[in-house]
Scaffold this motif. Structure first.
Motif, PDB file in Angstrom:
ATOM      1  N   LEU A   7       0.827  -1.203   0.000  1.00  0.00           N
ATOM      2  CA  LEU A   7       0.000   0.000   0.000  1.00  0.00           C
ATOM      3  C   LEU A   7       0.864   1.256   0.000  1.00  0.00           C
ATOM      4  O   LEU A   7       0.580   2.231  -0.711  1.00  0.00           O
ATOM      5  CB  LEU A   7      -0.924  -0.009   1.213  1.00  0.00           C
ATOM      6  N   SER A   8       1.928   1.260   0.775  1.00  0.00           N
ATOM      7  CA  SER A   8       2.834   2.408   0.839  1.00  0.00           C
ATOM      8  C   SER A   8       3.487   2.662  -0.517  1.00  0.00           C
ATOM      9  O   SER A   8       3.600   3.821  -0.955  1.00  0.00           O
ATOM     10  CB  SER A   8       3.914   2.164   1.898  1.00  0.00           C
ATOM     11  N   PHE A   9       3.898   1.609  -1.187  1.00  0.00           N
ATOM     12  CA  PHE A   9       4.522   1.758  -2.504  1.00  0.00           C
ATOM     13  C   PHE A   9       3.512   2.296  -3.518  1.00  0.00           C
ATOM     14  O   PHE A   9       3.843   3.171  -4.332  1.00  0.00           O
ATOM     15  CB  PHE A   9       5.068   0.406  -2.978  1.00  0.00           C
ATOM     16  N   PHE A  10       2.278   1.802  -3.453  1.00  0.00           N
ATOM     17  CA  PHE A  10       1.227   2.255  -4.364  1.00  0.00           C
ATOM     18  C   PHE A  10       0.960   3.750  -4.172  1.00  0.00           C
ATOM     19  O   PHE A  10       0.851   4.508  -5.150  1.00  0.00           O
ATOM     20  CB  PHE A  10      -0.043   1.444  -4.101  1.00  0.00           C
ATOM     21  N   ILE A  11       0.865   4.192  -2.929  1.00  0.00           N
ATOM     22  CA  ILE A  11       0.654   5.610  -2.636  1.00  0.00           C
ATOM     23  C   ILE A  11       1.830   6.438  -3.130  1.00  0.00           C
ATOM     24  O   ILE A  11       1.647   7.517  -3.718  1.00  0.00           O
ATOM     25  CB  ILE A  11       0.447   5.816  -1.118  1.00  0.00           C
ATOM     26  N   TYR A  12       3.043   5.927  -2.932  1.00  0.00           N
ATOM     27  CA  TYR A  12       4.234   6.655  -3.362  1.00  0.00           C
ATOM     28  C   TYR A  12       4.249   6.851  -4.882  1.00  0.00           C
ATOM     29  O   TYR A  12       4.535   7.955  -5.371  1.00  0.00           O
ATOM     30  CB  TYR A  12       5.489   5.907  -2.923  1.00  0.00           C
ATOM     31  N   ILE A  14       1.694   6.922  -6.985  1.00  0.00           N
ATOM     32  CA  ILE A  14       0.677   7.910  -7.374  1.00  0.00           C
ATOM     33  C   ILE A  14       1.133   9.318  -7.002  1.00  0.00           C
ATOM     34  O   ILE A  14       0.908  10.282  -7.749  1.00  0.00           O
ATOM     35  CB  ILE A  14      -0.675   7.582  -6.712  1.00  0.00           C
ATOM     36  N   SER A  15       1.801   9.447  -5.856  1.00  0.00           N
ATOM     37  CA  SER A  15       2.234  10.765  -5.398  1.00  0.00           C
ATOM     38  C   SER A  15       3.262  11.402  -6.316  1.00  0.00           C
ATOM     39  O   SER A  15       3.454  12.625  -6.288  1.00  0.00           O
ATOM     40  CB  SER A  15       2.804  10.673  -3.981  1.00  0.00           C
ATOM     41  N   TRP A  20      -1.461  18.175 -12.157  1.00  0.00           N
ATOM     42  CA  TRP A  20      -2.530  18.131 -13.149  1.00  0.00           C
ATOM     43  C   TRP A  20      -3.046  16.705 -13.322  1.00  0.00           C
ATOM     44  O   TRP A  20      -4.254  16.486 -13.537  1.00  0.00           O
ATOM     45  CB  TRP A  20      -2.063  18.710 -14.496  1.00  0.00           C
ATOM     46  N   ALA A  21      -2.141  15.730 -13.195  1.00  0.00           N
ATOM     47  CA  ALA A  21      -2.527  14.333 -13.376  1.00  0.00           C
ATOM     48  C   ALA A  21      -3.339  13.814 -12.183  1.00  0.00           C
ATOM     49  O   ALA A  21      -4.324  13.079 -12.367  1.00  0.00           O
ATOM     50  CB  ALA A  21      -1.288  13.467 -13.589  1.00  0.00           C
ATOM     51  N   VAL A  22      -2.936  14.202 -10.972  1.00  0.00           N
ATOM     52  CA  VAL A  22      -3.700  13.726  -9.806  1.00  0.00           C
ATOM     53  C   VAL A  22      -5.084  14.369  -9.775  1.00  0.00           C
ATOM     54  O   VAL A  22      -6.044  13.767  -9.281  1.00  0.00           O
ATOM     55  CB  VAL A  22      -2.958  13.975  -8.471  1.00  0.00           C
ATOM     56  N   TYR A  23      -5.219  15.561 -10.362  1.00  0.00           N
ATOM     57  CA  TYR A  23      -6.544  16.178 -10.415  1.00  0.00           C
ATOM     58  C   TYR A  23      -7.424  15.529 -11.490  1.00  0.00           C
ATOM     59  O   TYR A  23      -8.658  15.561 -11.382  1.00  0.00           O
ATOM     60  CB  TYR A  23      -6.434  17.688 -10.615  1.00  0.00           C
ATOM     61  N   VAL A  24      -6.810  14.943 -12.504  1.00  0.00           N
ATOM     62  CA  VAL A  24      -7.582  14.126 -13.442  1.00  0.00           C
ATOM     63  C   VAL A  24      -8.135  12.906 -12.696  1.00  0.00           C
ATOM     64  O   VAL A  24      -9.305  12.536 -12.856  1.00  0.00           O
ATOM     65  CB  VAL A  24      -6.708  13.679 -14.631  1.00  0.00           C
ATOM     66  N   LEU A  25      -7.285  12.290 -11.844  1.00  0.00           N
ATOM     67  CA  LEU A  25      -7.750  11.172 -11.016  1.00  0.00           C
ATOM     68  C   LEU A  25      -8.875  11.624 -10.095  1.00  0.00           C
ATOM     69  O   LEU A  25      -9.845  10.889  -9.863  1.00  0.00           O
ATOM     70  CB  LEU A  25      -6.591  10.609 -10.192  1.00  0.00           C
ATOM     71  N   SER A  26      -8.740  12.841  -9.562  1.00  0.00           N
ATOM     72  CA  SER A  26      -9.778  13.379  -8.685  1.00  0.00           C
ATOM     73  C   SER A  26     -11.108  13.522  -9.420  1.00  0.00           C
ATOM     74  O   SER A  26     -12.174  13.218  -8.870  1.00  0.00           O
ATOM     75  CB  SER A  26      -9.338  14.738  -8.127  1.00  0.00           C
ATOM     76  N   ARG A  82       2.894  12.459   0.138  1.00  0.00           N
ATOM     77  CA  ARG A  82       3.921  11.425   0.314  1.00  0.00           C
ATOM     78  C   ARG A  82       5.258  11.842  -0.284  1.00  0.00           C
ATOM     79  O   ARG A  82       6.318  11.469   0.233  1.00  0.00           O
ATOM     80  CB  ARG A  82       3.430  10.113  -0.329  1.00  0.00           C
ATOM     81  N   SER A  83       5.242  12.639  -1.372  1.00  0.00           N
ATOM     82  CA  SER A  83       6.509  13.000  -2.011  1.00  0.00           C
ATOM     83  C   SER A  83       6.615  14.487  -2.338  1.00  0.00           C
ATOM     84  O   SER A  83       7.576  14.906  -2.963  1.00  0.00           O
ATOM     85  CB  SER A  83       6.698  12.185  -3.294  1.00  0.00           C
ATOM     86  N   ILE A  84       5.646  15.284  -1.941  1.00  0.00           N
ATOM     87  CA  ILE A  84       5.665  16.710  -2.261  1.00  0.00           C
ATOM     88  C   ILE A  84       6.899  17.376  -1.662  1.00  0.00           C
ATOM     89  O   ILE A  84       7.355  17.014  -0.571  1.00  0.00           O
ATOM     90  CB  ILE A  84       4.372  17.391  -1.746  1.00  0.00           C
TER      91      ILE A  84
END
Length: 288
Positions: A7-12, A14-15, A20-26, A82-84
């Motif tokens: 789960l931690s790797f998956f979040i990393y 995506i982060s 712009w890409a994470v807002y497409v996911l949103s 997670r990576s900002i």
């Protein structure tokens, strides 16, 4: 343990996506939550109906839809933490009056900070950690899911915030009481009857509230400061500090709790869609 790593790797991963890409996911997540799975719609409608009986059903539905539009942004922004970078955190959350904290620190005081599940309180942890070199203690209620609890504590403490489980609050604050620091309480959580017996009128309903922040403030004499995190536009926030109580030891019992909960309610009423309406806030009722 393996589940936590996966789960931690998956979040990393995506982060690492650009904003712009994470807002497409949103945008996709909004459709799923609102139209497909109807995530906690019954809870949200009930909460809004109780909070705003003076509004029409159409007005409450508008707030609900705005909330569901904001909620996915909040989720992907929490993952992005997670990576900002520190520079991006500072750019995306403007501190309006840092001098309000500095004057308390300069006096050699600790600060009892209170806030709510409003705006992006998670990003606020990073921003506060980068604002001062003094210790930043985040008082949190541990999640039942240990894997998620471990992952998010690691994310929240990336910039040296100190995560303190609620039941260890007193011990930790006493350890820091002789040096300037700030402890943050997210004061609108739902306590169990074993944790509190104090009810107030909050958003038109009898509401069981925690009194821990008040007890700590009265015991230490530390000022109580509210951290108001407002949304300016998508992905950008501001934080304003307001000292609600300068000398808590002079306040009557429960008056500090009343003050910061009333302050919270006033903020929610200004922009209601930025509060966490999907939370089952009123599942406790006064005992006969």
């Amino acid at each position: 343990m393996r589940k936590t790593y996966v789960l931690s790797f998956f979040i990393y991963v995506i982060s690492l996506l650009p904003f712009w890409a994470v807002y497409v996911l949103s945008d996709i997540l909004f459709v799923v939550l609102y139209y497909v799975v109807s995530y906690r719609k019954k809870v949200v409608k009930e909460n809004l109906r109780g909070a705003f009986p003076e509004k029409t059903e159409k007005e409450r539905m508008k707030i609900a839809r705005q909330f569901y539009r904001f909620l996915p942004d909040l989720i992907v922004e929490a993952i992005k933490m997670r990576s900002i970078s520190a520079e991006s955190v500072k750019r995306r959350m403007a501190i309006q009056n840092p001098e309000e904290l500095e004057r308390h620190f300069a006096a050699g005081k600790g600060i009892v900070g209170v806030t709510a599940h409003y705006g992006n309180w998670e990003l606020g942890i990073h921003r506060l950690s980068l604002l001062t070199d003094n210790p930043v203690l985040i008082i949190y209620k541990p999640l039942r899911n240990q894997a998620v609890n471990t992952i998010y504590n690691a994310i929240r403490s990336r910039f040296n915030a100190i995560m303190v489980p609620m039941k260890q609050t007193l011990r930790k604050i006493v350890a820091y009481r002789n040096q300037p620091h700030i402890s943050i309480f997210v004061a609108d959580q739902t306590p169990g009857h074993a944790d509190s017996d104090y009810f107030i009128r909050f958003l038109n309903r009898d509401t069981l509230v925690y009194t821990g922040a008040e007890r700590i403030a009265k015991m230490t004499g530390f000022p109580v400061v509210f951290c108001h995190i407002d949304r300016i536009k998508r992905g950008h926030y501001s934080c304003t500090f307001t000292t609600l109580v300068e000398h808590p030891e002079q306040m009557a019992n429960h008056s500090i709790t009343d003050v910061y909960n009333q302050f919270t309610e006033n903020i929610i009423r200004q922009k209601p869609h930025l509060w966490l309406w999907s939370h089952r806030r009123w599942k406790r009722t006064p005992k006969p």
